[in-house]
Design an enzyme around this catalytic site. Sequence first.
Site, PDB file in Angstrom:
ATOM      1  N   GLU A  41       0.741  -0.837  -0.003  1.00  0.00           N
ATOM      2  CA  GLU A  41       0.039  -0.228  -0.099  1.00  0.00           C
ATOM      3  C   GLU A  41       1.210   1.004   0.002  1.00  0.00           C
ATOM      4  OE1 GLU A  41      -3.473   2.275   3.478  1.00  0.00           O
ATOM      5  OE2 GLU A  41      -1.918   0.099   3.701  1.00  0.00           O
ATOM      6  N   LYS A 116      -9.218   2.494  -2.106  1.00  0.00           N
ATOM      7  CA  LYS A 116      -9.961   1.766  -1.444  1.00  0.00           C
ATOM      8  C   LYS A 116     -10.894   2.343  -0.827  1.00  0.00           C
ATOM      9  CE  LYS A 116      -7.239   1.099   3.087  1.00  0.00           C
ATOM     10  NZ  LYS A 116      -5.991   1.783   4.065  1.00  0.00           N
ATOM     11  N   CYS A 156      -5.785  -3.166   1.955  1.00  0.00           N
ATOM     12  CA  CYS A 156      -4.628  -2.915   3.478  1.00  0.00           C
ATOM     13  C   CYS A 156      -5.810  -3.390   4.471  1.00  0.00           C
ATOM     14  CB  CYS A 156      -4.746  -1.967   3.772  1.00  0.00           C
ATOM     15  SG  CYS A 156      -3.437  -2.060   5.443  1.00  0.00           S
ATOM     16  N   GLY A 311      22.734   7.092  28.126  1.00  0.00           N
ATOM     17  CA  GLY A 311      23.013   6.541  29.371  1.00  0.00           C
ATOM     18  C   GLY A 311      23.024   4.851  29.744  1.00  0.00           C
ATOM     19  N   GLY A 315      21.276  -1.527  35.296  1.00  0.00           N
ATOM     20  CA  GLY A 315      19.678  -1.819  35.608  1.00  0.00           C
ATOM     21  C   GLY A 315      18.977  -2.151  33.874  1.00  0.00           C
ATOM     22  N   ASN A 394      15.562  14.636  41.644  1.00  0.00           N
ATOM     23  CA  ASN A 394      15.515  15.131  39.725  1.00  0.00           C
ATOM     24  C   ASN A 394      16.206  15.326  39.129  1.00  0.00           C
ATOM     25  OD1 ASN A 394      12.333  14.170  39.165  1.00  0.00           O
ATOM     26  ND2 ASN A 394      11.617  15.683  40.079  1.00  0.00           N
ATOM     27  N   GLU A 423       7.217   2.812  33.326  1.00  0.00           N
ATOM     28  CA  GLU A 423       7.459   4.071  33.887  1.00  0.00           C
ATOM     29  C   GLU A 423       6.739   5.594  33.520  1.00  0.00           C
ATOM     30  OE1 GLU A 423      11.501   2.857  35.205  1.00  0.00           O
ATOM     31  OE2 GLU A 423      11.735   3.966  33.040  1.00  0.00           O
TER      32      GLU A 423
END
Length: 573
Positions: A41, A116, A156, A311, A315, A394, A423
């Site tokens: 498509e 479509k 689609c 970073g 963890g 913070n 989170e």
Amino acid sequence: MRLALAQLNPLVGDLAGNGELILAASRQAAAQGADLVLTPELSLWGYPPRDLLLRPSLIAKQGAVLNQLAASLAQELPQLAVLVGMAEPSGAAPLPNLFNAVALVEAGSWRVVARKRLLPTYDVFDEQRYFCAATEPSVLELERGGRTWRLGLTICEDLWVEEELQGHRLAGADPVAELLSSRIDLLLNLSASPFGQAKVALRQSLARRAASRLACPVVYVNQVGGNDELVFDGASFVVDASGGVDASSAVVSQLASCKEQVSCWEVNDAGPAASLPVAPLPTENEQLFRVLVLGVADYARKCGFSSALLGLSGGIDSALVAVIAAAALGGERVQALMMPSPWSSDGSLRDAQALAGRLGLGCRTAEIAALMASFDTALTPVLAGPPSGLSAENLQSRIRGTLLMAVANQQGQLLLSTGNKSELAVGYCTLYGDMNGGLAVIGDLYKTSVFELCAWLDSTAAGPCRRELGLPGDGELVGRAIRDKPPSAELRPDQLDSDSLPDYAVLDPILKAYIEELASPEQLIASGTPAELAERVMQLLRRAEFKRRQAPPLLKIGDRAFGSGWRMPIAAR
């Protein structure tokens, strides 16, 4: 007749480049003896082109690119016909003034052969902003192999008409039913269907139902590749005329997942469609990992980045992003920056360094204790004392975010954000801190899913996939030390996520029910969630809306992501 399924990875808006991509695929198809090439498509534009469709200059350029493609095919491959997804001007003055259409390119010219019918305007889709809905079914007659083939063409969403299978469907026509009287030989569906968990099986179920209704094979061609938040997994296929008793008996041709591919399938006039070897699709965890790798690789490539930065804390979230980035770009093109504070544990630092070594990442360290002290000194006169509590936490995150942005700017790298969906949902993240970045790689992955995917990556079952993607194939990759560590932001002594949030095993099902199943607080309580917990989670989710509005784009892998399909107001009750 021999059909080539061209599972392409276009660059959105690059009309000339996508035209060359289609031409290159046509050359591959011709080498395999194809008569007709099927592309996805809007293959000339890449999906979704969004407001690029509003630019008259690009609409005009589209015609020139189609003319060039037709001329090139006539010169090089005169016997080949190609179906190309395009945006056809409707002639109407007001918006929307285009059709989502398909052109047949052959014999030195092109013409529109399908439009479509059903235009999705839900979740990430907004096609009614740009397109008019066609009102007639599309049937193409093509002379090949000494006979005339009648090909039904759908685009689609036109195949997504089985409410029983889908749970919902768009109001309007049933394009499959309207082809019954045409007695077609094949149904072709040209799609740009983004990845979703369990979506491959649903696409095949819809195709099998259409095959049974129309008593003909169904050929489904899907786009592949990452375009901003959306990742298209390809996995194009053919089902036979009966629809089969189950998926395994119906699928007679299956293209790869998450890879560009041109593959031919032949239908014979004398009998049923020819079967080809059907390669198994990846397992759920492997598919999810491959989709995330493809999303990062294409986002970087299509935005002009050759390397990335993240970073690395030790963890599990940053560990998973590091693995994905190394698979997407190669470990030598990914740099990790460690930024320990006085509260960072020695174990986390060792775990981060060991992971970087296993992945072959460049890894450097920038201590932030002195910067923290500088902020304390600068803010003490203003606050009548040094920052404390959440403000101090913070600040640490924002110091790290500033350092990451500075390094990425200086070195021309794509900064990858490492936060997860749990989170982001409850606001356990810092604006202009850990939320900094150009792409939130796992922003649509709940924390429990992060643990599950990392456990799979460290299993022997992941070995072949890891090796194929250039990762170490043997032994642990993420590492048990990281996987077994209790989640912590390490912004104060002995901090754990569970100090501020419910355990993720409790939190994530509540978030899934509310975000993806649209459950009300009352329904959550009726299902057994304590009323106080339900209200607390809802309040956290509502209050974090302003943060999500400022977050980097994420890779959508679930039914409802915090991206273009999430349109919640900020100032609301």
